[in-house]
Design a protein around this motif. Structure first.
Motif, PDB file in Angstrom:
ATOM      1  N   GLY A  96       0.806  -1.218   0.000  1.00 35.13           N
ATOM      2  CA  GLY A  96       0.000   0.000   0.000  1.00 35.13           C
ATOM      3  C   GLY A  96       0.835   1.262   0.000  1.00 35.13           C
ATOM      4  N   ARG A  97       0.235   2.324   0.500  1.00 31.81           N
ATOM      5  CA  ARG A  97       0.956   3.590   0.628  1.00 31.81           C
ATOM      6  C   ARG A  97       0.677   4.165   2.008  1.00 31.81           C
ATOM      7  N   ILE A  98       1.586   4.988   2.481  1.00 31.43           N
ATOM      8  CA  ILE A  98       1.433   5.641   3.782  1.00 31.43           C
ATOM      9  C   ILE A  98       1.521   7.140   3.596  1.00 31.43           C
ATOM     10  N   ASP A  99       0.519   7.813   4.088  1.00 32.62           N
ATOM     11  CA  ASP A  99       0.488   9.270   4.162  1.00 32.62           C
ATOM     12  C   ASP A  99      -0.063   9.592   5.548  1.00 32.62           C
ATOM     13  N   ARG A 100       0.826   9.886   6.479  1.00 39.73           N
ATOM     14  CA  ARG A 100       0.422  10.091   7.868  1.00 39.73           C
ATOM     15  C   ARG A 100      -0.679  11.140   8.026  1.00 39.73           C
ATOM     16  N   SER A 101      -0.743  12.097   7.103  1.00 36.71           N
ATOM     17  CA  SER A 101      -1.768  13.140   7.223  1.00 36.71           C
ATOM     18  C   SER A 101      -3.181  12.572   7.058  1.00 36.71           C
ATOM     19  N   LEU A 102      -3.292  11.375   6.508  1.00 33.25           N
ATOM     20  CA  LEU A 102      -4.602  10.749   6.316  1.00 33.25           C
ATOM     21  C   LEU A 102      -4.957   9.754   7.414  1.00 33.25           C
TER      22      LEU A 102
END
Length: 153
Positions: A96-102
């Motif tokens: 997957g992907r990680i975007d801490r802001s989400l």
């Protein structure tokens, strides 16, 4: 042939994988299919589709492991029961992907504990290759010439 690709997720990464699978199915089936990519919560019926549920042909995918090497190493979901109930022909897990802001607080804590950096770990060639395998299983003996396209639901 009408195919439904339904996806559910919190942060959009799985949805983007579903869209890529839809595009790859249309490409692989060379115009003999109409593919609808929809959010699972928006699907109210599957009667119009040729590939989706138990009485139809079903494949499952999950997304989630992130980082290098991918963490967690084990499958994020036990899909054995779901595969049995749905009659799925296969299941694959894509990074997957990680975007801490989400992420929610608890999710950020887990990602921090796993020491995973923000980033997009999705393997688009692997997604397209898997969609190609599904398309090969769906191809009729003789492909009809009709215009294929992806519908967004």
């Amino acid at each position: 042939m009408k195919i439904l690709v339904a996806a559910a997720g919190r942060h959009g990464g799985t949805w983007e994988i579903a869209e890529e699978i839809g595009r790859a199915l249309v490409s692989e089936l060379r115009g003999s299919a109409v593919v609808r990519v929809a959010r699972a919560e928006d699907v109210t019926t599957v009667e119009e589709f040729d590939a989706v549920l138990r009485t139809m042909k079903v494949w499952l995918f999950s997304s989630g492991p992130v980082g290098t090497p991918p963490k967690p190493a084990e499958d994020p979901v036990d899909v054995t029961r779901l595969m049995t109930l749905s009659g799925a022909r296969g299941h694959v897990v894509f990074p997957g992907r990680i975007d801490r802001s989400l992420l929610r607080f608890g999710e950020r804590a887990v990602v921090t504990a796993l020491r995973v950096e923000d980033g997009d770990y999705r393997d688009w060639p692997a997604v397209r290759a898997w969609a190609g395998e599904v398309a090969a299983a769906l191809k009729p003996a003789r492909t009809r010439e009709v215009s294929g396209h992806v519908e967004r639901g």
